[in-house]
Design an enzyme around this catalytic site. Sequence first.
Site, PDB file in Angstrom:
ATOM      1  N   SER A 127      96.000  23.358  90.128  1.00 12.71           N
ATOM      2  CA  SER A 127      95.427  22.308  90.981  1.00 12.71           C
ATOM      3  C   SER A 127      95.412  22.719  92.450  1.00 12.71           C
ATOM      4  CB  SER A 127      96.230  21.009  90.824  1.00 12.71           C
ATOM      5  OG  SER A 127      95.765  20.079  91.792  1.00 12.71           O
ATOM      6  N   SER A 140      94.865  20.467  94.779  1.00 14.72           N
ATOM      7  CA  SER A 140      95.085  19.237  95.545  1.00 14.72           C
ATOM      8  C   SER A 140      96.147  19.374  96.637  1.00 14.72           C
ATOM      9  CB  SER A 140      95.432  18.073  94.606  1.00 14.72           C
ATOM     10  OG  SER A 140      94.304  17.768  93.824  1.00 14.72           O
ATOM     11  N   LYS A 167      94.550  10.398  82.803  1.00 14.46           N
ATOM     12  CA  LYS A 167      93.872   9.353  83.593  1.00 14.46           C
ATOM     13  C   LYS A 167      93.807   8.006  82.863  1.00 14.46           C
ATOM     14  CE  LYS A 167      91.231  12.582  86.371  1.00 14.46           C
ATOM     15  NZ  LYS A 167      89.939  13.074  86.837  1.00 14.46           N
ATOM     16  N   GLY A 219      78.400  14.483  78.321  1.00 13.83           N
ATOM     17  CA  GLY A 219      79.832  14.275  78.083  1.00 13.83           C
ATOM     18  C   GLY A 219      80.128  12.784  78.026  1.00 13.83           C
ATOM     19  N   ALA A 220      81.161  12.428  77.277  1.00 17.10           N
ATOM     20  CA  ALA A 220      81.548  11.014  77.191  1.00 17.10           C
ATOM     21  C   ALA A 220      83.065  10.883  77.216  1.00 17.10           C
ATOM     22  CB  ALA A 220      80.966  10.386  75.925  1.00 17.10           C
ATOM     23  N   TYR A 266      85.248  23.319  88.322  1.00 17.38           N
ATOM     24  CA  TYR A 266      85.092  24.195  89.489  1.00 17.38           C
ATOM     25  C   TYR A 266      85.896  25.469  89.316  1.00 17.38           C
ATOM     26  CZ  TYR A 266      89.585  22.121  90.632  1.00 17.38           C
ATOM     27  OH  TYR A 266      90.886  21.702  90.562  1.00 17.38           O
ATOM     28  N   GLY A 296      82.035  21.764  90.852  1.00 18.94           N
ATOM     29  CA  GLY A 296      82.701  20.519  91.240  1.00 18.94           C
ATOM     30  C   GLY A 296      83.703  20.635  92.378  1.00 18.94           C
TER      31      GLY A 296
HETATM   32  P1  NDP Z   1      87.846  15.013  78.096  1.00 18.96           P
HETATM   33  O1  NDP Z   1      88.723  15.859  77.246  1.00 18.96           O
HETATM   34  O2  NDP Z   1      88.162  13.562  78.260  1.00 18.96           O
HETATM   35  O3  NDP Z   1      86.316  15.065  77.490  1.00 18.96           O
HETATM   36  C1  NDP Z   1      85.744  16.275  77.126  1.00 18.96           C
HETATM   37  C2  NDP Z   1      84.231  16.110  76.922  1.00 18.96           C
HETATM   38  O4  NDP Z   1      83.672  17.406  76.754  1.00 18.96           O
HETATM   39  C3  NDP Z   1      83.844  15.304  75.691  1.00 18.96           C
HETATM   40  O5  NDP Z   1      82.642  14.619  75.954  1.00 18.96           O
HETATM   41  C4  NDP Z   1      83.619  16.421  74.643  1.00 18.96           C
HETATM   42  O6  NDP Z   1      82.731  16.066  73.615  1.00 18.96           O
HETATM   43  C5  NDP Z   1      82.974  17.474  75.510  1.00 18.96           C
HETATM   44  N1  NDP Z   1      83.114  18.848  74.991  1.00 18.96           N
HETATM   45  C6  NDP Z   1      84.255  19.580  74.900  1.00 18.96           C
HETATM   46  N2  NDP Z   1      83.968  20.815  74.425  1.00 18.96           N
HETATM   47  C7  NDP Z   1      82.632  20.854  74.202  1.00 18.96           C
HETATM   48  C8  NDP Z   1      81.737  21.859  73.709  1.00 18.96           C
HETATM   49  N3  NDP Z   1      82.186  23.066  73.350  1.00 18.96           N
HETATM   50  N4  NDP Z   1      80.408  21.567  73.644  1.00 18.96           N
HETATM   51  C9  NDP Z   1      79.964  20.352  74.023  1.00 18.96           C
HETATM   52  N5  NDP Z   1      80.755  19.348  74.489  1.00 18.96           N
HETATM   53  C10 NDP Z   1      82.083  19.607  74.575  1.00 18.96           C
HETATM   54  O7  NDP Z   1      87.762  15.771  79.499  1.00 18.96           O
HETATM   55  P2  NDP Z   1      87.378  15.118  80.912  1.00 18.96           P
HETATM   56  O8  NDP Z   1      86.213  14.225  80.675  1.00 18.96           O
HETATM   57  O9  NDP Z   1      88.587  14.539  81.556  1.00 18.96           O
HETATM   58  O10 NDP Z   1      86.975  16.407  81.807  1.00 18.96           O
HETATM   59  C11 NDP Z   1      85.718  17.072  81.647  1.00 18.96           C
HETATM   60  C12 NDP Z   1      85.560  18.131  82.718  1.00 18.96           C
HETATM   61  O11 NDP Z   1      85.362  17.568  84.016  1.00 18.96           O
HETATM   62  C13 NDP Z   1      86.775  19.057  82.842  1.00 18.96           C
HETATM   63  O12 NDP Z   1      86.289  20.389  82.834  1.00 18.96           O
HETATM   64  C14 NDP Z   1      87.378  18.714  84.188  1.00 18.96           C
HETATM   65  O13 NDP Z   1      87.965  19.862  84.795  1.00 18.96           O
HETATM   66  C15 NDP Z   1      86.148  18.256  84.985  1.00 18.96           C
HETATM   67  N6  NDP Z   1      86.514  17.332  86.097  1.00 18.96           N
HETATM   68  C16 NDP Z   1      86.303  17.736  87.412  1.00 18.96           C
HETATM   69  C17 NDP Z   1      86.624  16.915  88.480  1.00 18.96           C
HETATM   70  C18 NDP Z   1      86.397  17.361  89.902  1.00 18.96           C
HETATM   71  O14 NDP Z   1      86.949  16.753  90.842  1.00 18.96           O
HETATM   72  N7  NDP Z   1      85.573  18.365  90.135  1.00 18.96           N
HETATM   73  C19 NDP Z   1      87.222  15.561  88.264  1.00 18.96           C
HETATM   74  C20 NDP Z   1      87.351  15.216  86.861  1.00 18.96           C
HETATM   75  C21 NDP Z   1      87.033  16.087  85.838  1.00 18.96           C
HETATM   76  P3  NDP Z   1      83.255  15.333  72.245  1.00 18.96           P
HETATM   77  O15 NDP Z   1      83.335  13.876  72.573  1.00 18.96           O
HETATM   78  O16 NDP Z   1      82.218  15.665  71.248  1.00 18.96           O
HETATM   79  O17 NDP Z   1      84.601  15.933  71.920  1.00 18.96           O
END
Ligand code: NDP
Length: 272
Positions: free
Chosen positions: A15, A17, A66, A127-128, A217, A238
């Site tokens: 991190s 931060s 979170k 993404g979800a 990022y 990001g």
């Molecule tokens: P989660 O684990 O909650 O969600 C992961 C998501 O990614 C789901 O929608 C999942 O789909 C999808 N996914 C994972 N692997 C694959 C793949 N191989 N192909 C397609 N879809 C995939 O993670 P978060 O939502 O918390 O984080 C997502 C990203 O955002 C991270 O990389 C994080 O670092 C980044 N982020 C950056 C921030 C910033 O300040 N720049 C702030 C917050 C997050 P499924 O539902 O099908 O499993």
Amino acid sequence: MTDRYAVIGNPVAHSRSPEIHAAFARQTGDDIQYERLLAPTDGFAQTLCSFRDGGASGANVTVPFKLEAFAISTEFTPRARDGKSANTLAFDGNKIIGDNTDGFGLCRDIEQNLHQPLRGARILLVGAGGAARGVTSALLSCKPESLVITNRTQSRADAFVEECGGSEHFSAIALDLLSARQFDVVINATSASLSAGLPEIPVTCFADNSLAYEMMYGKGMTPFLKLATDAGARTADGLGMLVEQAAEAFFVWRGVRPSTGPVIAQLQRPAT
Ligand code: NDP
């Protein structure tokens, strides 16, 4: 007296931060200490509460806590409630006030730093998970023409839109129906790039002059950014969002808004 803050996550060693908040504090002259706290995956609440009970003033929360941070909050802001996730906690006696500054940070980075208007734009959010959920209400408040959400597990995207109450401006779409659509802003909010993966979006989904935004990022040219570059889209990762969400957290805690441009530039400089 020095006010104490931390970012809590697992993993958390990567991190940036602490570096960002130290730079903000130098700018504003605030006397703060900001550290990284690694919580066991089943020990978020305990880590948070012992930090607070030790006299800390607040905490940021990152993956994978979170949703737990939202659940443990005794009060929350509308922007935390909308995505049912919190990345910024403020302590006030026994109260834990949950907020979420991710959506603010994303929109500010796209509109102010990258000069891409969101008002009237066609946005695709891929993404979800927690990140996508956390930024949706902020994106909608920018009044795009449409916000379309897609996900590898389509049922999660459908359920999220239903939960929020879909509209002509906010809907879910299956990945295999995307070839008929084009977008001005495509945001990768998946963690696919962590494992060099690529969500199955077609190269045709990038409209002329579109922006491709990789929420992750520090990973260089990810498969998503490569796809977007091949399609002729502008790209960004990001890092700007990270700094903007941190500045908003600093404002929530300290009541003063630091300047983000110099800090983004500092983080973009290669280490010497
Ligand atoms: P989660 O684990 O909650 O969600 C992961 C998501 O990614 C789901 O929608 C999942 O789909 C999808 N996914 C994972 N692997 C694959 C793949 N191989 N192909 C397609 N879809 C995939 O993670 P978060 O939502 O918390 O984080 C997502 C990203 O955002 C991270 O990389 C994080 O670092 C980044 N982020 C950056 C921030 C910033 O300040 N720049 C702030 C917050 C997050 P499924 O539902 O099908 O499993």
